[in-house]
Design a protein around this motif. Structure first.
Motif, PDB file in Angstrom:
ATOM      1  N   MET A 184       0.963  -1.277  -0.189  1.00  0.00           N
ATOM      2  CA  MET A 184       0.072   0.297  -0.118  1.00  0.00           C
ATOM      3  C   MET A 184       0.811   1.091  -0.046  1.00  0.00           C
ATOM      4  O   MET A 184       0.564   2.229  -0.528  1.00  0.00           O
ATOM      5  N   THR A 185       1.958   1.217   0.725  1.00  0.00           N
ATOM      6  CA  THR A 185       2.782   2.302   0.563  1.00  0.00           C
ATOM      7  C   THR A 185       3.192   2.779  -0.731  1.00  0.00           C
ATOM      8  O   THR A 185       3.094   4.070  -0.929  1.00  0.00           O
ATOM      9  N   GLU A 186       3.434   1.995  -1.587  1.00  0.00           N
ATOM     10  CA  GLU A 186       4.054   2.514  -2.868  1.00  0.00           C
ATOM     11  C   GLU A 186       2.616   2.789  -3.712  1.00  0.00           C
ATOM     12  O   GLU A 186       2.753   4.060  -4.664  1.00  0.00           O
ATOM     13  N   ILE A 187       1.486   2.464  -3.502  1.00  0.00           N
ATOM     14  CA  ILE A 187       0.277   2.711  -4.054  1.00  0.00           C
ATOM     15  C   ILE A 187      -0.131   4.166  -3.915  1.00  0.00           C
ATOM     16  O   ILE A 187      -0.603   4.933  -4.607  1.00  0.00           O
ATOM     17  N   ILE A 188      -0.055   4.443  -2.507  1.00  0.00           N
ATOM     18  CA  ILE A 188      -0.328   5.578  -1.999  1.00  0.00           C
ATOM     19  C   ILE A 188       0.440   6.788  -2.505  1.00  0.00           C
ATOM     20  O   ILE A 188      -0.021   7.756  -2.865  1.00  0.00           O
ATOM     21  N   SER A 189       1.959   6.481  -2.655  1.00  0.00           N
ATOM     22  CA  SER A 189       2.905   7.429  -3.170  1.00  0.00           C
ATOM     23  C   SER A 189       2.389   7.851  -4.400  1.00  0.00           C
ATOM     24  O   SER A 189       2.587   8.932  -4.917  1.00  0.00           O
ATOM     25  N   HIS A 190       2.285   6.914  -5.408  1.00  0.00           N
ATOM     26  CA  HIS A 190       1.711   6.938  -6.621  1.00  0.00           C
ATOM     27  C   HIS A 190       0.558   8.093  -6.667  1.00  0.00           C
ATOM     28  O   HIS A 190       0.395   9.068  -7.437  1.00  0.00           O
ATOM     29  N   ILE A 191      -0.534   7.672  -6.144  1.00  0.00           N
ATOM     30  CA  ILE A 191      -1.787   8.347  -6.199  1.00  0.00           C
ATOM     31  C   ILE A 191      -1.437   9.828  -5.590  1.00  0.00           C
ATOM     32  O   ILE A 191      -2.057  10.721  -6.128  1.00  0.00           O
ATOM     33  N   ARG A 192      -0.542   9.951  -4.649  1.00  0.00           N
ATOM     34  CA  ARG A 192      -0.518  11.407  -4.029  1.00  0.00           C
ATOM     35  C   ARG A 192       0.435  12.221  -4.908  1.00  0.00           C
ATOM     36  O   ARG A 192       0.134  13.383  -5.382  1.00  0.00           O
ATOM     37  N   LYS A 193       1.268  11.398  -5.712  1.00  0.00           N
ATOM     38  CA  LYS A 193       2.134  12.250  -6.814  1.00  0.00           C
ATOM     39  C   LYS A 193       0.944  12.552  -7.907  1.00  0.00           C
ATOM     40  O   LYS A 193       1.049  13.944  -8.476  1.00  0.00           O
ATOM     41  N   PHE A 194       0.319  11.754  -8.295  1.00  0.00           N
ATOM     42  CA  PHE A 194      -0.686  12.186  -9.492  1.00  0.00           C
ATOM     43  C   PHE A 194      -1.766  13.106  -8.767  1.00  0.00           C
ATOM     44  O   PHE A 194      -2.052  14.224  -9.702  1.00  0.00           O
ATOM     45  N   GLU A 195      -2.041  13.235  -7.579  1.00  0.00           N
ATOM     46  CA  GLU A 195      -3.122  14.415  -7.230  1.00  0.00           C
ATOM     47  C   GLU A 195      -2.281  15.622  -7.198  1.00  0.00           C
ATOM     48  O   GLU A 195      -2.869  16.481  -7.338  1.00  0.00           O
ATOM     49  N   SER A 196      -1.185  15.452  -6.735  1.00  0.00           N
ATOM     50  CA  SER A 196      -0.445  16.596  -6.888  1.00  0.00           C
ATOM     51  C   SER A 196      -0.166  17.267  -8.078  1.00  0.00           C
ATOM     52  O   SER A 196      -0.343  18.427  -8.442  1.00  0.00           O
ATOM     53  N   HIS A 197       0.081  16.445  -9.326  1.00  0.00           N
ATOM     54  CA  HIS A 197       0.107  17.043 -10.617  1.00  0.00           C
ATOM     55  C   HIS A 197      -1.068  17.620 -11.207  1.00  0.00           C
ATOM     56  O   HIS A 197      -1.178  18.555 -11.709  1.00  0.00           O
ATOM     57  N   ILE A 198      -2.251  16.925 -10.857  1.00  0.00           N
ATOM     58  CA  ILE A 198      -3.571  17.521 -11.230  1.00  0.00           C
ATOM     59  C   ILE A 198      -3.752  18.636 -10.506  1.00  0.00           C
ATOM     60  O   ILE A 198      -4.248  19.894 -11.056  1.00  0.00           O
ATOM     61  N   LEU A 199      -3.448  18.848  -9.062  1.00  0.00           N
ATOM     62  CA  LEU A 199      -3.614  20.209  -8.354  1.00  0.00           C
ATOM     63  C   LEU A 199      -2.994  21.514  -8.858  1.00  0.00           C
ATOM     64  O   LEU A 199      -3.300  22.678  -9.142  1.00  0.00           O
ATOM     65  N   ASP A 200      -1.682  21.109  -9.411  1.00  0.00           N
ATOM     66  CA  ASP A 200      -0.891  21.922 -10.210  1.00  0.00           C
ATOM     67  C   ASP A 200      -1.700  22.419 -11.477  1.00  0.00           C
ATOM     68  O   ASP A 200      -1.444  23.541 -11.845  1.00  0.00           O
ATOM     69  N   GLU A 201      -2.111  21.405 -12.111  1.00  0.00           N
ATOM     70  CA  GLU A 201      -2.894  22.033 -13.276  1.00  0.00           C
ATOM     71  C   GLU A 201      -4.226  22.759 -12.830  1.00  0.00           C
ATOM     72  O   GLU A 201      -4.246  23.879 -13.907  1.00  0.00           O
ATOM     73  N   VAL A 202      -4.742  22.563 -11.958  1.00  0.00           N
ATOM     74  CA  VAL A 202      -5.966  23.272 -11.612  1.00  0.00           C
ATOM     75  C   VAL A 202      -5.350  24.564 -11.401  1.00  0.00           C
ATOM     76  O   VAL A 202      -5.975  25.796 -11.630  1.00  0.00           O
ATOM     77  N   ASN A 203      -4.288  24.776 -10.422  1.00  0.00           N
ATOM     78  CA  ASN A 203      -4.036  26.213 -10.094  1.00  0.00           C
ATOM     79  C   ASN A 203      -3.461  27.002 -11.471  1.00  0.00           C
ATOM     80  O   ASN A 203      -3.595  28.130 -11.458  1.00  0.00           O
ATOM     81  N   ILE A 204      -2.838  26.447 -12.323  1.00  0.00           N
ATOM     82  CA  ILE A 204      -2.386  26.960 -13.448  1.00  0.00           C
ATOM     83  C   ILE A 204      -3.940  27.430 -14.294  1.00  0.00           C
ATOM     84  O   ILE A 204      -3.864  28.461 -14.912  1.00  0.00           O
ATOM     85  N   HIS A 205      -4.892  26.563 -14.330  1.00  0.00           N
ATOM     86  CA  HIS A 205      -6.059  26.958 -14.966  1.00  0.00           C
ATOM     87  C   HIS A 205      -6.631  28.199 -14.240  1.00  0.00           C
ATOM     88  O   HIS A 205      -7.351  28.986 -14.849  1.00  0.00           O
ATOM     89  N   LYS A 206      -6.540  28.098 -12.869  1.00  0.00           N
ATOM     90  CA  LYS A 206      -7.230  29.376 -12.103  1.00  0.00           C
ATOM     91  C   LYS A 206      -6.654  30.640 -12.617  1.00  0.00           C
ATOM     92  O   LYS A 206      -7.312  31.709 -12.800  1.00  0.00           O
ATOM     93  N   THR A 207      -5.193  30.473 -12.632  1.00  0.00           N
ATOM     94  CA  THR A 207      -4.623  31.639 -12.931  1.00  0.00           C
ATOM     95  C   THR A 207      -4.840  32.110 -14.254  1.00  0.00           C
ATOM     96  O   THR A 207      -5.286  33.421 -14.588  1.00  0.00           O
ATOM     97  N   LYS A 208      -4.832  31.169 -15.352  1.00  0.00           N
ATOM     98  CA  LYS A 208      -5.378  31.694 -16.769  1.00  0.00           C
ATOM     99  C   LYS A 208      -6.694  32.344 -16.611  1.00  0.00           C
ATOM    100  O   LYS A 208      -6.930  33.184 -17.551  1.00  0.00           O
ATOM    101  N   ASN A 209      -7.608  31.750 -16.106  1.00  0.00           N
ATOM    102  CA  ASN A 209      -9.062  32.045 -15.987  1.00  0.00           C
ATOM    103  C   ASN A 209      -9.322  33.597 -15.584  1.00  0.00           C
ATOM    104  O   ASN A 209     -10.485  34.252 -15.733  1.00  0.00           O
ATOM    105  N   THR A 210      -8.398  34.033 -14.779  1.00  0.00           N
ATOM    106  CA  THR A 210      -8.262  35.495 -14.348  1.00  0.00           C
ATOM    107  C   THR A 210      -8.400  36.277 -15.541  1.00  0.00           C
ATOM    108  O   THR A 210      -9.250  37.220 -15.377  1.00  0.00           O
ATOM    109  N   ASP A 211      -7.961  35.886 -16.618  1.00  0.00           N
ATOM    110  CA  ASP A 211      -7.785  36.989 -17.795  1.00  0.00           C
ATOM    111  C   ASP A 211      -8.682  36.278 -18.883  1.00  0.00           C
ATOM    112  O   ASP A 211      -9.018  36.987 -19.987  1.00  0.00           O
ATOM    113  N   ASP A 212      -8.797  34.934 -18.898  1.00  0.00           N
ATOM    114  CA  ASP A 212      -9.869  34.156 -20.116  1.00  0.00           C
ATOM    115  C   ASP A 212     -10.916  33.684 -19.501  1.00  0.00           C
ATOM    116  O   ASP A 212     -10.524  32.444 -18.742  1.00  0.00           O
TER     117      ASP A 212
END
Length: 438
Positions: A176-204
């Protein structure tokens, strides 16, 4: 499950961990169950209790599920799903992938990772609004995660005994430790994408992908009480679309390649059909499916024979209900045995044989998909990406055989043994050889 149904009947139950589980076999009863309004619920726990805290739309029930599904389908269609631009984008990805294959022409290669990176770009375009290079670190991480995620059993301790989920995690049982690590890394990647989209949507304020659309929906519903439209759900939905849209198509395409190598007569037959319809130079289009019945029959038979999703994602009875004369108590967990339908000798002649011809009409001019071919489930919980999946399977398959003859390494045979967990995967992934068609 199929063997147990032969002994205990087409609808039977057993105790699994904390839950009563009802297994429904045979098309007659599965067809009825798919239309049963009281069997649309999901388990009250998430897929991996203790690891995944927030439900995605696939894990939701009732009105929240209806709202999430409706918004998802609307947004995905608006940003390209089902449009010609999306088809053009898929062809571009196929062209890039075949160039990679050509660079290793004649040499034994493992195509799994590169194929995943190509297919994942198709869903990434819809969800994230962009595609990634084959050496992109986040995409490579996802390709690495797929085999690990595939090791989870359908009947696993975390889901069926959620009361001890935290103990399983603490003791690192079942890797489970390895599975959790992979899930957390991907969640972090998606959150980064969401934050980029939030910044972009300020102007567009334009909506160009699913994240844009969901953020717009969050803004619209910010004053709604108990709304499920928040960043945590967006994170989970984006992960769901990415994995479901990448892994299942990649795995099906792998099965196709192995069937083509195992039965080279079908490879030759499809290529001949390609020559007679679009030739070997023009890239295929979705409309070409109507003129290529044997190619479509091969796709249908791959889906039937491999039965990629042998048991559906667990459902929950929201009320006491019945299927046939069988009673299903409220809050029972319910699963449908699709594998038993796809291997039922009462529906299919010699079901163990791989035989695409079974889907052709009498004069072989048309491929016919019977209602009991259900690789994407059915009813109101049918996979929303079904048409997108068929589009990709057709375009990739035809593009492969326009350009390559696919074979095994000399002296090596292709065996079709599988491992069935959540998804049916080939037990071993042998190297294949791609040789340009003369």
């Amino acid at each position: 499950m199929t063997e147990l149904s032969a002994k205990y009947g087409p609808v039977f139950s057993f105790k699994c961990g904390q839950f009563d589980v009802v297994v429904i076999n045979q098309w007659k009863f599965i067809k009825e169950a798919l239309a049963n309004e009281h069997l649309l619920g999901r388990p009250k726990e998430t897929t991996i209790p203790g690891v995944i805290e927030h439900a995605s739309l696939i894990e939701m029930s009732g009105e929240s599920w209806k709202q999430q599904r409706r918004v998802a389908l609307t947004v995905l269609r608006d940003v390209g799903l089902g449009k010609s631009e999306m088809e053009d984008s898929i062809r571009d990805q196929i062209k890039s992938f075949t160039e990679v294959i050509k660079s290793s022409e004649g040499k034994p290669i493992t195509v799994a990772d590169k194929l995943f990176l190509s297919v994942s770009n198709n869903i990434s375009k819809l969800v994230f609004g962009q595609t990634s290079a084959y050496d992109d670190p986040a995409s490579l991480l996802m390709a690495k995660m797929m085999p690990e995620a595939g090791k989870m059993k359908f009947f696993n301790v975390q889901q069926f005994m959620p009361i001890i989920a935290n103990l399983v995690i603490k003791l690192n049982l079942f890797n489970m430790t390895e599975i959790i690590s992979h899930i957390r890394k991907f969640e972090s990647h998606i959150l980064d994408e969401v934050n980029i989209h939030k910044t972009k949507n300020t102007d567009d304020n334009s909506i160009k992908d699913y994240i844009d659309g969901f953020l717009h929906e969050i803004s619209k519903r910010q004053n709604e009480k108990d709304s499920t439209f928040h960043v945590n759900t967006l994170q989970r939905n984006a992960a769901l679309f990415y994995f479901a849209g990448s892994d299942t198509i990649t795995t099906t395409l792998q099965w196709m390649m192995f069937y083509l190598v195992k039965y080279p007569e079908y490879q030759n037959k499809i290529r001949e059909e390609i020559k007679q319809t679009i030739g070997l130079n023009r890239q295929p289009e979705n409309v070409d499916r109507k003129q290529m019945p044997f190619t479509m029959a091969f796709i249908y038979e791959t889906l039937r024979h491999s039965s990629l999703v042998p048991l559906n994602i667990l459902r929950r009875a929201t009320e006491d209900t019945k299927v046939g004369d069988f009673s299903i108590p409220k809050d029972s967990l319910v699963t449908f045995n699709f594998w038993s339908v796809h291997r039922d000798p009462n529906l299919w002649d010699n079901p163990e044989l791989f035989k695409p011809e079974r889907f052709l009409n009498e004069d072989k001019s048309k491929a016919i998909k019977p209602p009991y071919l259900i690789p994407f489930s059915g009813g109101r919980r049918v996979c929303p990406g079904e048409s997108f999946a068929y589009l990709q399977l057709f375009l990739y398959l035809v593009s492969f055989l326009q350009q390559f003859e696919i074979s095994a390494e000399p002296g090596k045979d292709i065996h079709l043994e599988s491992v069935q967990n959540f998804v049916t995967r080939k037990k071993e992934l042998p190297n294949l050889i791609f040789k340009s068609v003369d």
